[in-house]
Write a protein that holds these residues in place. Structure first.
Motif, PDB file in Angstrom:
ATOM      1  N   TRP A 109       0.880  -0.987  -0.021  1.00  0.00           N
ATOM      2  CA  TRP A 109       0.276   0.104   0.152  1.00  0.00           C
ATOM      3  C   TRP A 109       0.950   1.133  -0.069  1.00  0.00           C
ATOM      4  CZ3 TRP A 109      -5.032   0.082  -0.707  1.00  0.00           C
ATOM      5  CH2 TRP A 109      -5.819  -0.970  -0.468  1.00  0.00           C
ATOM      6  N   TYR A 110       0.559   2.227  -1.011  1.00  0.00           N
ATOM      7  CA  TYR A 110       1.159   3.183  -1.018  1.00  0.00           C
ATOM      8  C   TYR A 110       0.352   4.442  -0.772  1.00  0.00           C
ATOM      9  CZ  TYR A 110       5.603   1.363  -3.161  1.00  0.00           C
ATOM     10  OH  TYR A 110       6.604   0.791  -3.342  1.00  0.00           O
ATOM     11  N   ARG A 111       0.657   5.741  -0.416  1.00  0.00           N
ATOM     12  CA  ARG A 111      -0.197   6.686  -0.454  1.00  0.00           C
ATOM     13  C   ARG A 111       0.356   8.053  -0.845  1.00  0.00           C
ATOM     14  NH1 ARG A 111      -0.586   7.869   6.226  1.00  0.00           N
ATOM     15  NH2 ARG A 111       1.398   8.775   6.392  1.00  0.00           N
ATOM     16  N   GLN A 112      -0.467   8.885  -1.557  1.00  0.00           N
ATOM     17  CA  GLN A 112       0.014  10.182  -2.036  1.00  0.00           C
ATOM     18  C   GLN A 112      -0.891  11.285  -1.685  1.00  0.00           C
ATOM     19  OE1 GLN A 112       0.728  10.208  -6.259  1.00  0.00           O
ATOM     20  NE2 GLN A 112       2.004  12.065  -5.960  1.00  0.00           N
ATOM     21  N   ALA A 113      -0.360  12.178  -0.840  1.00  0.00           N
ATOM     22  CA  ALA A 113      -1.203  13.416  -0.140  1.00  0.00           C
ATOM     23  C   ALA A 113      -0.955  14.557  -1.225  1.00  0.00           C
ATOM     24  CB  ALA A 113      -0.662  13.955   1.065  1.00  0.00           C
ATOM     25  N   PRO A 114      -1.804  15.675  -1.390  1.00  0.00           N
ATOM     26  CA  PRO A 114      -1.652  16.577  -2.176  1.00  0.00           C
ATOM     27  C   PRO A 114      -0.403  17.358  -2.175  1.00  0.00           C
ATOM     28  CG  PRO A 114      -3.953  16.637  -1.345  1.00  0.00           C
ATOM     29  CD  PRO A 114      -2.955  15.648  -0.521  1.00  0.00           C
ATOM     30  N   GLY A 115       0.541  17.612  -3.204  1.00  0.00           N
ATOM     31  CA  GLY A 115       1.671  18.356  -2.997  1.00  0.00           C
ATOM     32  C   GLY A 115       2.690  17.565  -2.773  1.00  0.00           C
ATOM     33  N   LYS A 116       2.406  16.235  -2.430  1.00  0.00           N
ATOM     34  CA  LYS A 116       3.727  15.493  -1.800  1.00  0.00           C
ATOM     35  C   LYS A 116       3.870  14.113  -2.854  1.00  0.00           C
ATOM     36  CE  LYS A 116       3.059  16.474   2.905  1.00  0.00           C
ATOM     37  NZ  LYS A 116       2.888  16.081   4.409  1.00  0.00           N
ATOM     38  N   GLU A 117       5.060  13.591  -2.684  1.00  0.00           N
ATOM     39  CA  GLU A 117       5.509  12.335  -3.651  1.00  0.00           C
ATOM     40  C   GLU A 117       4.857  11.154  -2.765  1.00  0.00           C
ATOM     41  OE1 GLU A 117       9.725  13.674  -4.946  1.00  0.00           O
ATOM     42  OE2 GLU A 117       9.589  11.917  -3.778  1.00  0.00           O
ATOM     43  N   ARG A 118       4.530  10.065  -3.795  1.00  0.00           N
ATOM     44  CA  ARG A 118       3.811   8.878  -3.162  1.00  0.00           C
ATOM     45  C   ARG A 118       4.870   8.184  -2.407  1.00  0.00           C
ATOM     46  NH1 ARG A 118       1.085   5.177  -7.737  1.00  0.00           N
ATOM     47  NH2 ARG A 118       0.070   7.361  -8.174  1.00  0.00           N
ATOM     48  N   GLU A 119       4.246   7.595  -1.156  1.00  0.00           N
ATOM     49  CA  GLU A 119       5.239   7.159  -0.085  1.00  0.00           C
ATOM     50  C   GLU A 119       4.728   5.600  -0.015  1.00  0.00           C
ATOM     51  OE1 GLU A 119       5.150   9.109   3.445  1.00  0.00           O
ATOM     52  OE2 GLU A 119       3.025   9.068   3.705  1.00  0.00           O
ATOM     53  N   LEU A 120       5.696   4.889   0.545  1.00  0.00           N
ATOM     54  CA  LEU A 120       5.372   3.527   1.083  1.00  0.00           C
ATOM     55  C   LEU A 120       4.751   3.628   2.392  1.00  0.00           C
ATOM     56  CD1 LEU A 120       5.290   0.416   0.362  1.00  0.00           C
ATOM     57  CD2 LEU A 120       7.580   0.326   1.472  1.00  0.00           C
ATOM     58  N   VAL A 121       3.574   2.960   2.424  1.00  0.00           N
ATOM     59  CA  VAL A 121       2.811   2.781   4.013  1.00  0.00           C
ATOM     60  C   VAL A 121       3.097   1.596   4.287  1.00  0.00           C
ATOM     61  CG1 VAL A 121       0.797   2.760   4.879  1.00  0.00           C
ATOM     62  CG2 VAL A 121       1.028   4.264   3.024  1.00  0.00           C
ATOM     63  N   ALA A 122       2.863   0.279   3.841  1.00  0.00           N
ATOM     64  CA  ALA A 122       2.967  -0.948   4.367  1.00  0.00           C
ATOM     65  C   ALA A 122       3.061  -2.029   3.010  1.00  0.00           C
ATOM     66  CB  ALA A 122       1.847  -1.420   5.096  1.00  0.00           C
ATOM     67  N   ALA A 123       3.927  -3.104   3.537  1.00  0.00           N
ATOM     68  CA  ALA A 123       4.177  -4.248   2.230  1.00  0.00           C
ATOM     69  C   ALA A 123       4.217  -5.552   3.196  1.00  0.00           C
ATOM     70  CB  ALA A 123       5.485  -3.855   1.721  1.00  0.00           C
ATOM     71  N   ILE A 124       3.746  -6.321   2.482  1.00  0.00           N
ATOM     72  CA  ILE A 124       3.557  -7.614   2.723  1.00  0.00           C
ATOM     73  C   ILE A 124       4.173  -8.821   1.615  1.00  0.00           C
ATOM     74  CG2 ILE A 124       1.208  -7.988   2.191  1.00  0.00           C
ATOM     75  CD1 ILE A 124       0.932  -9.940   4.528  1.00  0.00           C
ATOM     76  N   THR A 125       5.184  -9.659   1.884  1.00  0.00           N
ATOM     77  CA  THR A 125       5.491 -10.522   1.027  1.00  0.00           C
ATOM     78  C   THR A 125       4.650 -11.692   0.451  1.00  0.00           C
ATOM     79  OG1 THR A 125       6.494 -11.851   2.379  1.00  0.00           O
ATOM     80  CG2 THR A 125       7.986  -9.969   1.741  1.00  0.00           C
ATOM     81  N   GLY A 126       4.988 -12.222  -0.730  1.00  0.00           N
ATOM     82  CA  GLY A 126       4.251 -13.363  -0.953  1.00  0.00           C
ATOM     83  C   GLY A 126       4.797 -14.471  -0.230  1.00  0.00           C
ATOM     84  N   GLY A 127       4.387 -15.687   0.010  1.00  0.00           N
ATOM     85  CA  GLY A 127       4.987 -16.956   0.679  1.00  0.00           C
ATOM     86  C   GLY A 127       4.438 -16.532   2.070  1.00  0.00           C
ATOM     87  N   VAL A 128       5.477 -16.159   2.916  1.00  0.00           N
ATOM     88  CA  VAL A 128       5.438 -16.145   4.149  1.00  0.00           C
ATOM     89  C   VAL A 128       4.647 -15.040   4.761  1.00  0.00           C
ATOM     90  CG1 VAL A 128       7.452 -17.727   4.678  1.00  0.00           C
ATOM     91  CG2 VAL A 128       7.728 -15.294   4.440  1.00  0.00           C
ATOM     92  N   GLY A 129       4.600 -14.139   4.018  1.00  0.00           N
ATOM     93  CA  GLY A 129       3.996 -12.937   4.268  1.00  0.00           C
ATOM     94  C   GLY A 129       4.349 -12.127   5.448  1.00  0.00           C
ATOM     95  N   SER A 130       5.780 -12.039   5.324  1.00  0.00           N
ATOM     96  CA  SER A 130       6.603 -10.866   6.165  1.00  0.00           C
ATOM     97  C   SER A 130       6.025  -9.653   5.663  1.00  0.00           C
ATOM     98  CB  SER A 130       7.758 -11.157   5.668  1.00  0.00           C
ATOM     99  OG  SER A 130       8.482 -12.257   6.145  1.00  0.00           O
ATOM    100  N   THR A 131       6.039  -8.822   6.915  1.00  0.00           N
ATOM    101  CA  THR A 131       5.397  -7.342   6.633  1.00  0.00           C
ATOM    102  C   THR A 131       6.547  -6.265   7.165  1.00  0.00           C
ATOM    103  OG1 THR A 131       4.554  -7.394   8.871  1.00  0.00           O
ATOM    104  CG2 THR A 131       3.087  -8.090   7.331  1.00  0.00           C
TER     105      THR A 131
END
Length: 118
Positions: free
Chosen positions: A38-60
């Motif tokens: 999941w990424y997010r982008q606020a007005p006037g700002k760059e898109r940033e990574l919020v959270a990630a989960i891998t395939g397989g074991v699902g590390s976050t």
């Protein structure tokens, strides 16, 4: 081509909660291989990574700004990844995007608006 469809955004008061969903149009056996974020982008700002989960074991992993408030999870049987957002703050206001990566494949959803305001 993978289609990602986000849902669950909206207007919420500070301190409230929302759960975002991202459904992927792939076979389940393929979805399990995808690294989902999941990424997010606020007005006037760059898109940033919020959270990630891998395939397989699902590390976050999480951005420091949302640690302890947001939780990413996936349901491989439903080809869906979720972002549970609690204790929302006005600075969380942004368009939230789902991203799927597997090898050279890199797909984005259309985004869903989250507005935190009283």
């Amino acid at each position: 081509q993978v289609q990602l469809v986000e849902s669950g955004g909206g207007l919420v008061q500070p301190g409230g909660s929302l759960r975002l969903s991202c459904a992927a149009s792939v076979f389940t056996s393929t979805f399990t291989l995808y690294h989902m974020s999941w990424y997010r982008q606020a007005p006037g700002k760059e898109r940033e990574l919020v959270a990630a989960i891998t395939g397989g074991v699902g590390s976050t992993n999480y951005a420091d700004s949302i640690k302890g408030r947001f939780t990413i999870s996936r349901d491989n049987a439903k080809n869906t990844v979720y972002l549970q957002m609690n204790s929302l703050k006005p600075e969380d206001t942004a368009v939230y995007y789902c991203n799927a990566i597997q090898g050279r494949n890199d797909f984005w959803g259309q985004g869903t608006q989250v507005t935190v305001s009283s």
